[in-house]
Design a protein around this motif. Structure first.
Motif, PDB file in Angstrom:
ATOM      1  N   PHE A 181       4.509   7.199   2.053  1.00 46.63           N
ATOM      2  CA  PHE A 181       5.041   5.991   2.680  1.00 46.63           C
ATOM      3  C   PHE A 181       4.569   4.768   1.903  1.00 46.63           C
ATOM      4  O   PHE A 181       3.383   4.670   1.562  1.00 46.63           O
ATOM      5  N   PRO A 205      -1.613   9.791   8.278  1.00 47.65           N
ATOM      6  CA  PRO A 205      -1.496   9.244   6.918  1.00 47.65           C
ATOM      7  C   PRO A 205      -2.856   8.783   6.404  1.00 47.65           C
ATOM      8  O   PRO A 205      -3.709   8.324   7.166  1.00 47.65           O
ATOM      9  N   LYS A 210       0.854  11.597   3.464  1.00 44.00           N
ATOM     10  CA  LYS A 210       0.709  12.311   4.725  1.00 44.00           C
ATOM     11  C   LYS A 210       1.022  13.788   4.558  1.00 44.00           C
ATOM     12  O   LYS A 210       2.135  14.148   4.149  1.00 44.00           O
ATOM     13  N   TYR A 259      -3.535  -0.210  16.369  1.00 42.42           N
ATOM     14  CA  TYR A 259      -2.085  -0.025  16.403  1.00 42.42           C
ATOM     15  C   TYR A 259      -1.738   1.348  16.964  1.00 42.42           C
ATOM     16  O   TYR A 259      -2.471   2.312  16.772  1.00 42.42           O
ATOM     17  N   GLN A 319       1.059  -7.201  11.597  1.00 45.09           N
ATOM     18  CA  GLN A 319       1.671  -5.877  11.610  1.00 45.09           C
ATOM     19  C   GLN A 319       1.733  -5.284  10.210  1.00 45.09           C
ATOM     20  O   GLN A 319       1.689  -5.998   9.219  1.00 45.09           O
ATOM     21  N   PHE A 320       1.846  -3.959  10.183  1.00 42.41           N
ATOM     22  CA  PHE A 320       2.097  -3.242   8.944  1.00 42.41           C
ATOM     23  C   PHE A 320       3.506  -2.664   9.041  1.00 42.41           C
ATOM     24  O   PHE A 320       3.846  -2.015  10.024  1.00 42.41           O
ATOM     25  N   PRO A 332       1.714  -4.991   4.555  1.00 42.33           N
ATOM     26  CA  PRO A 332       0.962  -5.621   5.637  1.00 42.33           C
ATOM     27  C   PRO A 332       1.274  -7.109   5.683  1.00 42.33           C
ATOM     28  O   PRO A 332       1.036  -7.840   4.714  1.00 42.33           O
ATOM     29  N   GLU A 387      -6.518  -1.844   4.367  1.00 40.33           N
ATOM     30  CA  GLU A 387      -5.845  -0.588   4.608  1.00 40.33           C
ATOM     31  C   GLU A 387      -6.006  -0.190   6.069  1.00 40.33           C
ATOM     32  O   GLU A 387      -6.966  -0.541   6.728  1.00 40.33           O
ATOM     33  N   LEU A 393       0.845  -1.187   0.000  1.00 36.66           N
ATOM     34  CA  LEU A 393       0.000   0.000   0.000  1.00 36.66           C
ATOM     35  C   LEU A 393       0.884   1.242   0.000  1.00 36.66           C
ATOM     36  O   LEU A 393       2.014   1.219   0.499  1.00 36.66           O
ATOM     37  N   PHE A 436      -5.984   5.908   9.993  1.00 32.94           N
ATOM     38  CA  PHE A 436      -5.217   6.592  11.018  1.00 32.94           C
ATOM     39  C   PHE A 436      -6.005   7.716  11.667  1.00 32.94           C
ATOM     40  O   PHE A 436      -6.858   8.361  11.022  1.00 32.94           O
ATOM     41  N   MET A 468      11.878  10.363  10.224  1.00 31.28           N
ATOM     42  CA  MET A 468      11.838   8.916  10.367  1.00 31.28           C
ATOM     43  C   MET A 468      10.492   8.386   9.913  1.00 31.28           C
ATOM     44  O   MET A 468       9.521   9.122   9.752  1.00 31.28           O
ATOM     45  N   GLY A 469      10.431   7.099   9.734  1.00 33.52           N
ATOM     46  CA  GLY A 469       9.168   6.472   9.370  1.00 33.52           C
ATOM     47  C   GLY A 469       8.303   6.235  10.587  1.00 33.52           C
ATOM     48  O   GLY A 469       8.516   6.793  11.666  1.00 33.52           O
ATOM     49  N   PHE A 511      -4.696   6.444   3.164  1.00 34.40           N
ATOM     50  CA  PHE A 511      -4.463   5.449   2.122  1.00 34.40           C
ATOM     51  C   PHE A 511      -4.574   6.083   0.745  1.00 34.40           C
ATOM     52  O   PHE A 511      -5.481   6.874   0.483  1.00 34.40           O
ATOM     53  N   TYR A 537       0.726   5.295   1.255  1.00 35.66           N
ATOM     54  CA  TYR A 537       0.016   6.265   2.072  1.00 35.66           C
ATOM     55  C   TYR A 537       0.607   7.632   1.801  1.00 35.66           C
ATOM     56  O   TYR A 537       1.787   7.784   1.528  1.00 35.66           O
ATOM     57  N   PHE A 563       6.253  -0.098   7.568  1.00 30.70           N
ATOM     58  CA  PHE A 563       6.307   1.137   6.789  1.00 30.70           C
ATOM     59  C   PHE A 563       7.741   1.497   6.417  1.00 30.70           C
ATOM     60  O   PHE A 563       8.667   1.279   7.205  1.00 30.70           O
ATOM     61  N   GLY A 564       7.889   2.089   5.243  1.00 33.61           N
ATOM     62  CA  GLY A 564       9.158   2.701   4.887  1.00 33.61           C
ATOM     63  C   GLY A 564       9.332   4.009   5.635  1.00 33.61           C
ATOM     64  O   GLY A 564       8.432   4.463   6.357  1.00 33.61           O
ATOM     65  N   THR A 565      10.477   4.641   5.453  1.00 29.46           N
ATOM     66  CA  THR A 565      10.788   5.884   6.162  1.00 29.46           C
ATOM     67  C   THR A 565      10.186   7.110   5.490  1.00 29.46           C
ATOM     68  O   THR A 565      10.239   8.192   6.035  1.00 29.46           O
ATOM     69  N   TYR A 583       1.578   3.908  16.631  1.00 26.78           N
ATOM     70  CA  TYR A 583       2.849   4.211  16.003  1.00 26.78           C
ATOM     71  C   TYR A 583       3.377   5.526  16.561  1.00 26.78           C
ATOM     72  O   TYR A 583       2.622   6.380  16.997  1.00 26.78           O
ATOM     73  N   LEU A 629       6.251   0.991  15.061  1.00 27.67           N
ATOM     74  CA  LEU A 629       5.150   0.372  15.798  1.00 27.67           C
ATOM     75  C   LEU A 629       5.512   0.223  17.268  1.00 27.67           C
ATOM     76  O   LEU A 629       6.551  -0.348  17.615  1.00 27.67           O
ATOM     77  N   ASN A 673      -3.456  -8.032   6.340  1.00 26.58           N
ATOM     78  CA  ASN A 673      -2.840  -8.658   5.187  1.00 26.58           C
ATOM     79  C   ASN A 673      -3.226  -7.996   3.870  1.00 26.58           C
ATOM     80  O   ASN A 673      -2.386  -7.847   3.006  1.00 26.58           O
TER      81      ASN A 673
END
Lengths: 110, 113
Positions: free
Chosen positions: A89, A44, A38, B33, A97-98, A93, B101, A34, B104, B41-42, A46, A36, A100-102, B35, B45, B98
């Motif tokens: 980002f 963020p 922000k 979740y 957990q998901f 998934p 989406e 996915l 947030f 930074m990203g 989708f 995202y 994420f990149g930086t 975060y 979690l 999985n």
């Protein structure tokens, strides 16, 4: 371990041109990803996804490409608009957990 | 159309104080979740939950605690706040892992001085 990496922390593009944001991954459980978007002071949201049964998914100006052999995905924005300026980002998934990149901060210059 | 609601939006704490960040969702999502996002930074979690009564640690759980007594609420507690916990905190939820989406909240900006 699952990981997603965005090696470009920032990108500047002229309005109307193409923006290409890249993401590399390792050990994805489902090859489903996915993107995202922000904006500052917001959560963020989708943007677009892609699953392993496709190598491309398109939604208006946004297209995501998946290259499973290279473990690489990219987000193309055409044409880029100033309102696209945000942090993007990629996410994987997997399990519960998901990952994420930086993030890549895109600036579209009018 | 509330979605995921976080409170407070901003908070300043002194070192050693404690506080709870609240998170509520009205979408009947099982998965929730927390975060944190530090500058440049990203999203890292902290904790997550797969349903009421079930929680698990994420990548950076030290200094935090969570509980999940209802499907709707997933509060994050900071005990003995430290400057390293200065960050923006995001709560998120999803009904389907999985391939689903994440939704947030708008974030809670915490500063520890």
């Amino acid at each position: 371990d699952q990981q997603v990496k965005q090696n470009s922390p920032s990108l500047s593009v002229q309005e109307g041109r193409i923006s290409i944001l890249n993401c590399d991954y390792t050990n994805s459980m489902f090859d489903y990803f996915l993107w995202y978007k922000k904006y500052p002071a917001e959560g963020p949201t989708f943007l677009i996804s892609i699953s392993s049964i496709k190598d491309k998914n398109e939604d208006g100006r946004f297209t995501v490409f998946l290259n499973k052999s290279a473990k690489h995905l990219s987000l193309h924005i055409v044409p880029s608009q100033p309102g696209d300026s945000a942090v993007y980002f990629c996410a994987d998934p997997g399990g519960n957990q998901f990952y994420f990149g930086t993030g890549t901060s895109l600036t579209v210059i009018p | 159309n509330a979605g995921v609601t976080q409170t407070p939006k901003f908070r300043i704490l002194k070192i050693g104080q404690s506080m709870t960040l609240q998170c509520a969702q009205d979408m009947n999502h099982n998965y929730m979740y927390w975060y944190r996002q530090d500058p440049g930074m990203g999203l890292k979690l902290i904790y997550y939950s797969v349903g009421a009564g079930i929680t698990d640690k994420g990548e950076v759980p030290n200094g935090y605690n969570v509980s999940r007594s209802t499907t709707e609420d997933f509060p994050l507690r900071l005990e003995l706040a430290a400057p390293s916990q200065t960050s923006v905190y995001f709560c998120a939820s999803t009904g389907t892992i999985n391939t689903g989406e994440l939704f947030f909240g708008e974030g809670s900006r915490l500063t520890v001085l």
